[in-house]
Design an enzyme around this catalytic site. Sequence first.
Site, mmCIF file in Angstrom:
data_model
loop_
_atom_site.group_PDB
_atom_site.id
_atom_site.type_symbol
_atom_site.label_atom_id
_atom_site.label_comp_id
_atom_site.label_asym_id
_atom_site.label_seq_id
_atom_site.Cartn_x
_atom_site.Cartn_y
_atom_site.Cartn_z
ATOM 1 N N LYS A 52 0.882 -0.862 0.214
ATOM 2 C CA LYS A 52 -0.172 -0.485 -0.389
ATOM 3 C C LYS A 52 0.600 1.529 -0.044
ATOM 4 O O LYS A 52 0.624 2.641 -1.042
ATOM 5 C CB LYS A 52 -1.428 0.260 1.440
ATOM 6 C CG LYS A 52 -1.929 -1.343 1.046
ATOM 7 C CD LYS A 52 -2.665 -1.157 2.345
ATOM 8 C CE LYS A 52 -3.858 -2.272 1.690
ATOM 9 N NZ LYS A 52 -5.169 -2.858 2.880
ATOM 10 N N GLN A 96 -4.719 -0.836 8.877
ATOM 11 C CA GLN A 96 -4.580 -2.959 8.707
ATOM 12 C C GLN A 96 -5.433 -3.782 9.930
ATOM 13 O O GLN A 96 -4.852 -4.066 10.795
ATOM 14 C CB GLN A 96 -3.030 -3.239 8.509
ATOM 15 C CG GLN A 96 -3.302 -4.314 7.592
ATOM 16 C CD GLN A 96 -3.825 -4.812 6.624
ATOM 17 O OE1 GLN A 96 -3.582 -3.501 5.094
ATOM 18 N NE2 GLN A 96 -4.405 -5.308 6.007
ATOM 19 N N ASP A 119 -10.891 2.778 3.584
ATOM 20 C CA ASP A 119 -11.636 1.001 3.712
ATOM 21 C C ASP A 119 -13.109 0.974 2.962
ATOM 22 O O ASP A 119 -13.376 0.141 2.632
ATOM 23 C CB ASP A 119 -11.305 0.759 4.517
ATOM 24 C CG ASP A 119 -9.666 -0.177 4.420
ATOM 25 O OD1 ASP A 119 -9.489 -0.490 3.606
ATOM 26 O OD2 ASP A 119 -8.684 -0.165 5.271
#
Length: 284
Positions: A52, A96, A119
């Site tokens: 990422k 995460q 997200d």
Amino acid sequence: MAELISGKEVSAKVKAQIHEETLAVKEKGVTPGLAVVIVGNDPASRVYVNSKKKACAEVGFESYEYALPEETTQEELLGLVEKLNKDSKVNGILVQLPLPKQIDENAVINAINPEKDVDAFHPFNVGKIMIGDFAYLPCTPAGVMELIDSTGVEISGKSCVVIGRSNIVGKPMAMLLLHRSGTVTICHSKTKNLAEICRGADILVAAVGKAKFVTADMVKDGAVIIDVGMNRLENGKLCGDVDFENVEKKASYITPVPGGVGPMTIAMLMRNTLTAAKMQNEIE
Ligand code: GUN
């Protein structure tokens, strides 16, 4: 023999477009910024977080990594999220998952400002996805949609089967296919006639988390097969949820693992971060 759908190629095109748009945003004095938070030492999470950050550099974003120790408390993590919510350089916040067991994932997701929730995990954004009026794409499902669209195969009216009902993939995946007028069935561990249902699929999305779960006898001739799985075999090799070697002989299109859905998820995260930077700075 199926044609391969290259997530590497499709994601490179998407990222090139994002890079171009980012240059225009930077001319207005804004550099999109993504905060990437990782807690603990999960090796898979470390690989994802590195990918990422690398993607941020490729498209011209700033990334800010926060690597916290395994024993971090929920209070400490919530404190960091609160700080990032207030930081105007940070347009997107990515925590995460999975988190260590002492931390309630929902509490953390709920604490992220929905405007920075790139997200699209916050209930506000999940609800927006449900009604089809959303700014932030659910990254993995949106990446899958791009891959299906890259084949030119029409979704409307097709039988679409999703195996897996997670909040990250299965549920939003079903929703996006439904918004495009697919006839959607969600299968899961309690589904009784799973093989039979899969055999009816024109488009089959596997997000189970079990290596080679989808075998050739479960696949209709000419089906489009999308493999979201990322399983580590005992020999250290990566393997999807689909028995690729045998299924590719029956499918019309199939994604490889690695190099299929994975790079698309990251490209969609970049798209959301750019959207966040534009919205927060009232650009366009
Ligand atoms: N863990 C597995 N997939 C994801 C994802 O898309 N986002 C985050 N934050 N964590 C994950």
